[in-house]
Design an enzyme around this catalytic site. Structure first.
Site, PDB file in Angstrom:
ATOM      1  N   ASP A 179      42.063 -87.273 -10.347  1.00 54.96           N
ATOM      2  CA  ASP A 179      42.431 -86.023 -10.901  1.00 54.96           C
ATOM      3  C   ASP A 179      42.550 -86.127 -12.481  1.00 54.96           C
ATOM      4  O   ASP A 179      41.981 -85.240 -13.115  1.00 54.96           O
ATOM      5  CB  ASP A 179      43.419 -85.284 -10.447  1.00 54.96           C
ATOM      6  CG  ASP A 179      44.017 -83.997 -11.007  1.00 54.96           C
ATOM      7  OD1 ASP A 179      43.194 -83.110 -10.782  1.00 54.96           O
ATOM      8  OD2 ASP A 179      45.057 -83.737 -11.247  1.00 54.96           O
ATOM      9  N   ARG A 217      34.407 -69.407 -15.191  1.00 53.23           N
ATOM     10  CA  ARG A 217      35.615 -70.136 -15.474  1.00 53.23           C
ATOM     11  C   ARG A 217      35.548 -71.440 -14.611  1.00 53.23           C
ATOM     12  O   ARG A 217      36.602 -72.314 -14.969  1.00 53.23           O
ATOM     13  CB  ARG A 217      36.917 -69.278 -15.341  1.00 53.23           C
ATOM     14  CG  ARG A 217      36.812 -68.026 -16.335  1.00 53.23           C
ATOM     15  CD  ARG A 217      38.104 -67.548 -16.385  1.00 53.23           C
ATOM     16  NE  ARG A 217      39.167 -67.977 -16.023  1.00 53.23           N
ATOM     17  CZ  ARG A 217      40.363 -67.554 -15.259  1.00 53.23           C
ATOM     18  NH1 ARG A 217      40.148 -66.677 -14.489  1.00 53.23           N
ATOM     19  NH2 ARG A 217      41.282 -68.287 -15.184  1.00 53.23           N
ATOM     20  N   LYS A 218      34.919 -71.576 -13.617  1.00 51.27           N
ATOM     21  CA  LYS A 218      35.126 -72.995 -12.895  1.00 51.27           C
ATOM     22  C   LYS A 218      34.082 -73.947 -13.449  1.00 51.27           C
ATOM     23  O   LYS A 218      32.983 -73.944 -13.749  1.00 51.27           O
ATOM     24  CB  LYS A 218      34.326 -72.589 -11.364  1.00 51.27           C
ATOM     25  CG  LYS A 218      35.234 -71.530 -10.540  1.00 51.27           C
ATOM     26  CD  LYS A 218      34.588 -71.395  -9.382  1.00 51.27           C
ATOM     27  CE  LYS A 218      35.207 -70.178  -8.418  1.00 51.27           C
ATOM     28  NZ  LYS A 218      34.578 -69.899  -7.186  1.00 51.27           N
TER      29      LYS A 218
END
Length: 167
Positions: free
Chosen positions: A81, A126-127
């Site tokens: 992440d 926006r992804k």
């Protein structure tokens, strides 16, 4: 607010501006002021326009243990992440993780030199779609992740008193 000297993952074009990640010096993944953190230092490669990569070299110890001799699965997820989040900056966005998938391919050993690398795949509005992998010193892929990040609204950030890299 001056930027900490240890924010080496930030491109030179953003130095001197107070952004959210520079205020977050206690980030578990890369925060220089977090005594329990991983203290990851990323380098970014922007040589392929629109498809940056980020890489960090690290070695973990018993504080990060899951099964005896191996890294805890939650730490593996954190590493992936964190690596994927680092490629939002060269894309001039501030984004948060919306979804992440992880494939734990092989046990990730403690006390060995490892590398985590991330790549931007594509964008849909926006992804932002990214992938990352953890590699052993011989190049074997130990874990792999895919993530979707959502760009935060600039107006909302400005009202909260934060800046972010400009387009």
């Amino acid at each position: 607010m001056p930027m900490p000297d240890d924010c080496r993952h930030a491109p030179a074009s953003t130095k001197g501006r107070s952004t959210i990640d520079e205020r977050a010096n206690h980030c578990f993944g890369c925060g220089p002021e977090n005594p329990q953190g991983l203290h990851l230092v990323f380098s970014t490669d922007t040589s392929v326009p629109g498809h940056p990569t980020a890489t960090a070299h690290f070695q973990l110890d018993r504080l990060h243990e899951g099964p005896p001799g191996y890294v805890h699965g939650g730490i593996i997820a954190t590493l992936l992440d964190e690596a994927m989040s680092k490629i939002n900056r060269p894309l001039n966005v501030l984004a948060v993780t919306r979804h992440m998938e992880i494939d734990y391919l092989r046990p990730v050993p403690l006390y060995q030199s490892l590398t985590v690398t991330s790549h931007h795949l594509h964008r849909e509005g926006r992804k932002l779609f990214h992938r990352a992998e953890i590699l052993s010193s011989d190049g074997t892929t130990l874990a792999r992740g895919k993530g979707i990040f959502i760009e935060l609204d600039r107006a909302l950030l400005a009202r909260a008193g934060f800046t972010q890299p400009e387009d």
